[in-house]
Design a protein around this motif. Structure first.
Motif, PDB file in Angstrom:
ATOM      1  N   GLU A   1      58.815  58.559   1.118  1.00 24.16           N
ATOM      2  CA  GLU A   1      60.250  58.829   1.063  1.00 24.16           C
ATOM      3  C   GLU A   1      60.932  57.736   0.253  1.00 24.16           C
ATOM      4  O   GLU A   1      60.552  56.564   0.333  1.00 24.16           O
ATOM      5  N   LEU A   2      61.929  58.115  -0.540  1.00 23.45           N
ATOM      6  CA  LEU A   2      62.716  57.166  -1.310  1.00 23.45           C
ATOM      7  C   LEU A   2      63.926  56.743  -0.505  1.00 23.45           C
ATOM      8  O   LEU A   2      64.649  57.576   0.037  1.00 23.45           O
ATOM      9  N   LYS A   3      64.171  55.426  -0.441  1.00 24.37           N
ATOM     10  CA  LYS A   3      65.369  54.913   0.212  1.00 24.37           C
ATOM     11  C   LYS A   3      66.424  54.661  -0.859  1.00 24.37           C
ATOM     12  O   LYS A   3      66.274  53.766  -1.686  1.00 24.37           O
ATOM     13  N   CYS A   4      67.483  55.455  -0.837  1.00 23.40           N
ATOM     14  CA  CYS A   4      68.477  55.419  -1.908  1.00 23.40           C
ATOM     15  C   CYS A   4      69.851  55.057  -1.344  1.00 23.40           C
ATOM     16  O   CYS A   4      70.351  55.711  -0.428  1.00 23.40           O
ATOM     17  N   GLY A   5      70.454  54.012  -1.896  1.00 19.51           N
ATOM     18  CA  GLY A   5      71.779  53.591  -1.462  1.00 19.51           C
ATOM     19  C   GLY A   5      72.863  54.294  -2.259  1.00 19.51           C
ATOM     20  O   GLY A   5      72.785  54.386  -3.492  1.00 19.51           O
ATOM     21  N   VAL A   6      73.867  54.804  -1.560  1.00 18.73           N
ATOM     22  CA  VAL A   6      74.986  55.513  -2.188  1.00 18.73           C
ATOM     23  C   VAL A   6      76.296  55.008  -1.590  1.00 18.73           C
ATOM     24  O   VAL A   6      76.298  54.210  -0.650  1.00 18.73           O
ATOM     25  N   SER A   7      77.392  55.498  -2.106  1.00 13.99           N
ATOM     26  CA  SER A   7      78.693  55.147  -1.531  1.00 13.99           C
ATOM     27  C   SER A   7      78.968  55.941  -0.264  1.00 13.99           C
ATOM     28  O   SER A   7      79.346  55.400   0.765  1.00 13.99           O
ATOM     29  N   GLY A   8      78.810  57.237  -0.358  1.00 12.12           N
ATOM     30  CA  GLY A   8      79.141  58.110   0.769  1.00 12.12           C
ATOM     31  C   GLY A   8      80.607  58.465   0.830  1.00 12.12           C
ATOM     32  O   GLY A   8      81.013  59.344   1.599  1.00 12.12           O
TER      33      GLY A   8
ATOM     34  N   VAL B   1      64.269  62.006   0.388  1.00  9.52           N
ATOM     35  CA  VAL B   1      65.198  60.888   0.211  1.00  9.52           C
ATOM     36  C   VAL B   1      65.824  60.516   1.543  1.00  9.52           C
ATOM     37  O   VAL B   1      66.263  61.391   2.297  1.00  9.52           O
ATOM     38  N   GLU B   2      65.876  59.234   1.819  1.00 11.66           N
ATOM     39  CA  GLU B   2      66.684  58.719   2.928  1.00 11.66           C
ATOM     40  C   GLU B   2      67.916  58.063   2.309  1.00 11.66           C
ATOM     41  O   GLU B   2      67.816  57.056   1.612  1.00 11.66           O
ATOM     42  N   PHE B   3      69.085  58.650   2.540  1.00 10.84           N
ATOM     43  CA  PHE B   3      70.330  58.135   1.978  1.00 10.84           C
ATOM     44  C   PHE B   3      70.928  57.074   2.891  1.00 10.84           C
ATOM     45  O   PHE B   3      70.960  57.240   4.121  1.00 10.84           O
ATOM     46  N   THR B   4      71.425  55.991   2.290  1.00  6.49           N
ATOM     47  CA  THR B   4      72.102  54.940   3.043  1.00  6.49           C
ATOM     48  C   THR B   4      73.475  54.691   2.432  1.00  6.49           C
ATOM     49  O   THR B   4      73.568  54.139   1.329  1.00  6.49           O
ATOM     50  N   PRO B   5      74.563  55.109   3.096  1.00  7.61           N
ATOM     51  CA  PRO B   5      75.908  54.800   2.590  1.00  7.61           C
ATOM     52  C   PRO B   5      76.170  53.301   2.691  1.00  7.61           C
ATOM     53  O   PRO B   5      75.884  52.672   3.716  1.00  7.61           O
ATOM     54  N   LEU B   6      76.715  52.718   1.612  1.00  8.49           N
ATOM     55  CA  LEU B   6      76.935  51.281   1.542  1.00  8.49           C
ATOM     56  C   LEU B   6      78.316  50.975   0.980  1.00  8.49           C
ATOM     57  O   LEU B   6      78.788  51.650   0.070  1.00  8.49           O
ATOM     58  N   THR B   7      78.936  49.929   1.515  1.00  8.63           N
ATOM     59  CA  THR B   7      80.177  49.442   0.918  1.00  8.63           C
ATOM     60  C   THR B   7      79.844  48.589  -0.299  1.00  8.63           C
ATOM     61  O   THR B   7      78.689  48.205  -0.516  1.00  8.63           O
ATOM     62  N   ALA B   8      80.871  48.255  -1.065  1.00 10.97           N
ATOM     63  CA  ALA B   8      80.660  47.396  -2.233  1.00 10.97           C
ATOM     64  C   ALA B   8      80.084  46.043  -1.828  1.00 10.97           C
ATOM     65  O   ALA B   8      79.238  45.481  -2.530  1.00 10.97           O
ATOM     66  N   ALA B   9      80.518  45.523  -0.694  1.00 11.61           N
ATOM     67  CA  ALA B   9      80.044  44.208  -0.252  1.00 11.61           C
ATOM     68  C   ALA B   9      78.605  44.252   0.243  1.00 11.61           C
ATOM     69  O   ALA B   9      77.906  43.241   0.207  1.00 11.61           O
TER      70      ALA B   9
END
Length: 385
Positions: free
Chosen positions: A75-82, A118-126
């Motif tokens: 599985e791909l771990k992908c960071g996004v905004s959300g 894909v495993e999506f991870t919502p992330l803030t800018a910080a």
């Protein structure tokens, strides 16, 4: 146009309430409002330690290959905004939709033959760079600008630009602003934007160059920024133009008209995949998965016709290689020969991805930097040979 001082006095009470509400939300959050250099501190500490410890240097040099790790995980771990309208939006069921989210699926399809791996991870800018540095995610597809500082001090590597953006401002027409307004017109205004982003320095520099003074309020989450703007606690919001177009399309109240200006953005914001340094095999896969969508677009190969094109003999030699035929290079990258066939058949070419998510909010390719190079734009891929 209303004078800036009138803007400030007329909305002072509203602004105070909005800012206090935003601060309360931030107090409960785990992120910080630090800038990019601050988010890089853990990586800088590690580098300093390895410089004086031969054992640790050896451990860094024998670090696991990220592509092998991802393949073994399945599985791909992908960071996004959300929370980026049309780019990555978290749906009520927890799924992700949008342009950036689909490029996560592009990479998953190339690696696993399954765009949904894909495993999506919502992330803030910080949070975003720390997530890459710590291995919490494999790749970041989150409206992140490629800059010299991030490419060096922050320790990131960047893939192909998937969207050429630029910073603009958004204000209310009722306050006297229009699409032809300039930074020189915002003196005395309260300008709100994200903390920990390039937009802070860009707007500060632009205001200084225009000889005007502004008050800059920053918040970790752009939802908070927009809420303050809706409540008139901010006179102006600023970020990438694409994000402003999306917010205007989705959140403009019926009794207001929001305008985006100046016509020429105040900065260059090339956006694309971001990943950690020194993982060239993984980087090659991410990059060429993106390039595959661009080449397919150039050749008119879509998710709807890829099978018929492969069977009717109409593909040129480059397309044959790209889709897994004679002379293919995907197996040399550690992928299956049909890796990019999976990308196109399951997710689509660049124009399909773009049109599916960005056209509905008013972001069209024609006449923009995001047109293909054959149409006067900047979207361009190296040859697949």
């Amino acid at each position: 146009m209303k004078k800036p001082t009138a803007l400030l006095s007329r909305r002072s009470a509203l602004r105070l309430g909005g800012v206090l509400a935003a601060l309360a939300l931030l107090g409960a959050a785990c992120g910080s409002d630090s800038d990019d250099e601050a988010t890089d501190e853990p990586a800088a500490t590690t580098e300093a330690a390895t410089a004086t410890d031969a054992t640790k240097v050896e451990l860094v040099q024998s670090e696991d290959d990220l592509l092998d790790t991802v393949i073994a995980r399945g599985e791909l771990k992908c960071g996004v905004s959300g929370a980026a309208v049309a780019f990555s939006e978290t749906q009520p069921d927890g799924s992700q939709t949008g342009f950036d989210a689909d490029f996560c699926r592009v990479v998953a399809a190339a690696i696993f033959g399954d765009a949904n791996a894909v495993e999506f991870t919502p992330l803030t800018a910080a949070e975003r760079f720390t997530a890459v540095q710590t291995g919490a995610i494999d790749v970041l597809m989150r409206n992140t600008t490629w800059t010299q500082g991030r490419d060096t001090e922050v320790g990131m590597d960047f893939g192909p630009t998937t969207y050429y953006d630029g910073q603009q401002l958004m204000a209310r027409a009722s306050d006297g602003f229009s699409g032809s307004s300039t930074v020189a017109d915002i003196g005395g205004a309260v300008v709100c934007t994200n903390a920990g982003t390039t937009t802070e320095q860009n707007i500060a520099d632009a205001a200084d160059a225009a000889g005007v003074e502004i008050r800059l309020d920053t918040f970790e989450d752009f939802d908070i920024v927009t809420t303050n703007f809706v409540q008139e606690a901010c006179d102006i919001v600023t970020t990438d133009g694409s994000a402003l177009v999306g917010r205007k399309a989705n959140q403009q109240p019926d009794d207001q008209e929001w305008v985006i200006f100046p016509p020429t953005p105040i900065s260059k914001e090339p956006l694309g995949p971001t990943y950690g340094q020194n993982q060239s095999r993984f980087a090659d896969v991410v990059n060429w998965a993106v390039y595959a969508t661009i080449i397919a677009d150039e050749k008119g190969i879509t998710s709807q016709n890829v099978d018929s094109r492969m069977g009717d003999g109409s593909l040129d030699a480059e397309a044959v290689r790209l889709l897994g035929g004679e002379g293919e290079l995907q197996t040399a990258m550690g992928l299956s020969a049909d890796a990019f066939y999976s990308v196109i058949s399951q997710v689509g070419n660049y124009d399909e991805i773009y049109s599916r998510h960005l056209n509905p909010v008013g972001l069209t390719r024609a006449g923009s930097a995001n047109a293909g190079w054959l149409d006067g734009g900047l979207i361009y891929a190296p040859p697949a040979r």
